[in-house]
Design a protein around this motif. Structure first.
Motif, PDB file in Angstrom:
ATOM      1  N   SER A  33      46.236  51.917  42.521  1.00  0.00           N
ATOM      2  CA  SER A  33      45.006  51.334  43.044  1.00  0.00           C
ATOM      3  C   SER A  33      43.844  52.275  42.798  1.00  0.00           C
ATOM      4  CB  SER A  33      45.148  51.054  44.542  1.00  0.00           C
ATOM      5  OG  SER A  33      46.065  50.004  44.762  1.00  0.00           O
ATOM      6  N   LEU A  34      42.743  51.699  42.383  1.00  0.00           N
ATOM      7  CA  LEU A  34      41.515  52.433  42.118  1.00  0.00           C
ATOM      8  C   LEU A  34      40.708  52.501  43.403  1.00  0.00           C
ATOM      9  CD1 LEU A  34      39.173  53.597  40.394  1.00  0.00           C
ATOM     10  CD2 LEU A  34      38.620  51.232  39.765  1.00  0.00           C
ATOM     11  N   SER A  35      40.382  53.693  43.810  1.00  0.00           N
ATOM     12  CA  SER A  35      39.495  53.893  44.942  1.00  0.00           C
ATOM     13  C   SER A  35      38.536  55.008  44.561  1.00  0.00           C
ATOM     14  CB  SER A  35      40.293  54.250  46.208  1.00  0.00           C
ATOM     15  OG  SER A  35      39.461  54.233  47.338  1.00  0.00           O
TER      16      SER A  35
ATOM     17  N   ASP B 132      49.198  55.485  44.455  1.00  0.00           N
ATOM     18  CA  ASP B 132      50.368  54.659  44.142  1.00  0.00           C
ATOM     19  C   ASP B 132      50.710  53.696  45.274  1.00  0.00           C
ATOM     20  OD1 ASP B 132      50.704  55.869  41.684  1.00  0.00           O
ATOM     21  OD2 ASP B 132      52.052  57.402  42.464  1.00  0.00           O
ATOM     22  N   ALA B 133      50.047  53.848  46.407  1.00  0.00           N
ATOM     23  CA  ALA B 133      50.364  53.034  47.578  1.00  0.00           C
ATOM     24  C   ALA B 133      50.060  51.557  47.327  1.00  0.00           C
ATOM     25  CB  ALA B 133      49.555  53.518  48.783  1.00  0.00           C
ATOM     26  N   HIS B 134      50.885  50.709  47.908  1.00  0.00           N
ATOM     27  CA  HIS B 134      50.602  49.277  47.930  1.00  0.00           C
ATOM     28  C   HIS B 134      49.695  49.005  49.123  1.00  0.00           C
ATOM     29  CE1 HIS B 134      53.478  47.753  44.907  1.00  0.00           C
ATOM     30  NE2 HIS B 134      54.134  48.859  45.211  1.00  0.00           N
TER      31      HIS B 134
ATOM     32  N   PRO C 150      48.492  47.632  52.441  1.00  0.00           N
ATOM     33  CA  PRO C 150      49.259  47.123  53.587  1.00  0.00           C
ATOM     34  C   PRO C 150      48.906  45.681  53.958  1.00  0.00           C
ATOM     35  CG  PRO C 150      47.616  48.700  54.327  1.00  0.00           C
ATOM     36  CD  PRO C 150      47.601  48.734  52.821  1.00  0.00           C
ATOM     37  N   HIS C 151      47.737  45.190  53.568  1.00  0.00           N
ATOM     38  CA  HIS C 151      47.316  43.826  53.909  1.00  0.00           C
ATOM     39  C   HIS C 151      47.863  42.795  52.929  1.00  0.00           C
ATOM     40  CE1 HIS C 151      44.561  45.338  56.938  1.00  0.00           C
ATOM     41  NE2 HIS C 151      44.164  46.234  56.054  1.00  0.00           N
ATOM     42  N   SER C 152      47.872  43.131  51.658  1.00  0.00           N
ATOM     43  CA  SER C 152      48.244  42.156  50.628  1.00  0.00           C
ATOM     44  C   SER C 152      49.482  42.551  49.834  1.00  0.00           C
ATOM     45  CB  SER C 152      47.078  41.960  49.661  1.00  0.00           C
ATOM     46  OG  SER C 152      46.879  43.150  48.899  1.00  0.00           O
ATOM     47  N   MET C 153      49.926  43.791  49.977  1.00  0.00           N
ATOM     48  CA  MET C 153      51.023  44.361  49.198  1.00  0.00           C
ATOM     49  C   MET C 153      50.688  44.472  47.705  1.00  0.00           C
ATOM     50  SD  MET C 153      52.916  45.366  51.506  1.00  0.00           S
ATOM     51  CE  MET C 153      54.116  46.135  50.461  1.00  0.00           C
ATOM     52  N   ALA C 154      49.446  44.250  47.341  1.00  0.00           N
ATOM     53  CA  ALA C 154      49.020  44.320  45.943  1.00  0.00           C
ATOM     54  C   ALA C 154      48.898  45.774  45.490  1.00  0.00           C
ATOM     55  CB  ALA C 154      47.680  43.615  45.763  1.00  0.00           C
ATOM     56  N   ARG C 155      49.153  45.984  44.229  1.00  0.00           N
ATOM     57  CA  ARG C 155      48.839  47.239  43.554  1.00  0.00           C
ATOM     58  C   ARG C 155      48.662  46.905  42.082  1.00  0.00           C
ATOM     59  NH1 ARG C 155      53.072  51.873  43.052  1.00  0.00           N
ATOM     60  NH2 ARG C 155      53.606  50.650  41.258  1.00  0.00           N
ATOM     61  N   PRO C 156      47.474  47.060  41.567  1.00  0.00           N
ATOM     62  CA  PRO C 156      46.292  47.636  42.186  1.00  0.00           C
ATOM     63  C   PRO C 156      45.708  46.705  43.252  1.00  0.00           C
ATOM     64  CG  PRO C 156      45.739  46.804  40.011  1.00  0.00           C
ATOM     65  CD  PRO C 156      47.216  46.659  40.177  1.00  0.00           C
ATOM     66  N   SER C 157      44.969  47.296  44.172  1.00  0.00           N
ATOM     67  CA  SER C 157      44.478  46.587  45.334  1.00  0.00           C
ATOM     68  C   SER C 157      42.956  46.579  45.405  1.00  0.00           C
ATOM     69  CB  SER C 157      45.032  47.257  46.597  1.00  0.00           C
ATOM     70  OG  SER C 157      44.333  46.819  47.739  1.00  0.00           O
ATOM     71  N   VAL C 158      42.392  45.393  45.539  1.00  0.00           N
ATOM     72  CA  VAL C 158      40.953  45.262  45.757  1.00  0.00           C
ATOM     73  C   VAL C 158      40.590  45.825  47.128  1.00  0.00           C
ATOM     74  CG1 VAL C 158      39.016  43.648  45.903  1.00  0.00           C
ATOM     75  CG2 VAL C 158      40.827  43.263  44.219  1.00  0.00           C
TER      76      VAL C 158
END
Length: 160
Positions: A67-69, A83-85, A87-95
């Motif tokens: 995930s890009l932050s 590398d974390a997914h 927690p709200h959507s389980m997405a990776r990469p995560s908006v």
């Protein structure tokens, strides 16, 4: 991909801010995707690398397997990959994770835009942008291929 092309193609001049993009694609497609993004705009782009400094008028793309932050480092804002997914959507990469970093790093200067997509990714992070004084926009139903993510953001925003 088409919605992003329309958005980037509509930009006039060179924005004085960095542009971060999270597209839900596997890592092996990201180099190809970055080439597609390069054809969408006259702005330089790259796949994100941890700790690089965010640059104005540059499109930085989440790598697909992280995930890009971003995080503030003195006067600079640096890319922070995780590398974390989410927690709200389980997405990776995560908006959500991208928006959360934008909210912490840019505060009231953060603008999140959620384009067509499946699910709720972007809703929790969008709420954090708004809590920090920034703004969140969602693509409308008529122009969305899939109105899941934008719908979630729009429903959440209409309650506040």
């Amino acid at each position: 991909i088409h919605a992003l092309a329309d958005l980037l193609g509509a930009l006039e001049g060179r924005p004085d801010v960095p542009i971060l993009v999270t597209q839900h694609l596997p890592a092996q497609f990201m180099a190809h995707y970055a080439r597609q993004v390069a054809r969408m705009t006259n702005l330089p782009d790259s796949v994100a690398r941890d700790r690089d400094v965010l640059l104005p008028a540059h499109v930085t793309i989440a790598p697909g397997d992280a995930s890009l932050s971003c995080r503030r480092d003195g006067e600079r804002i640096r890319i922070a990959l995780t590398d974390a997914h989410d927690p709200h959507s389980m997405a990776r990469p995560s908006v959500n994770l991208m928006f959360d970093g934008m909210a912490r790093s840019f505060g009231a200067g953060a603008l999140g835009i959620v384009l067509t997509g499946i699910g709720r990714d972007g809703t929790a992070g969008g709420q954090e942008i708004v809590r920090q004084g920034g703004a969140i926009l969602a693509q409308d139903r008529a122009s969305s291929t899939i109105w899941g993510m934008p719908s979630s953001v729009a429903r959440c925003s209409s309650r506040e």
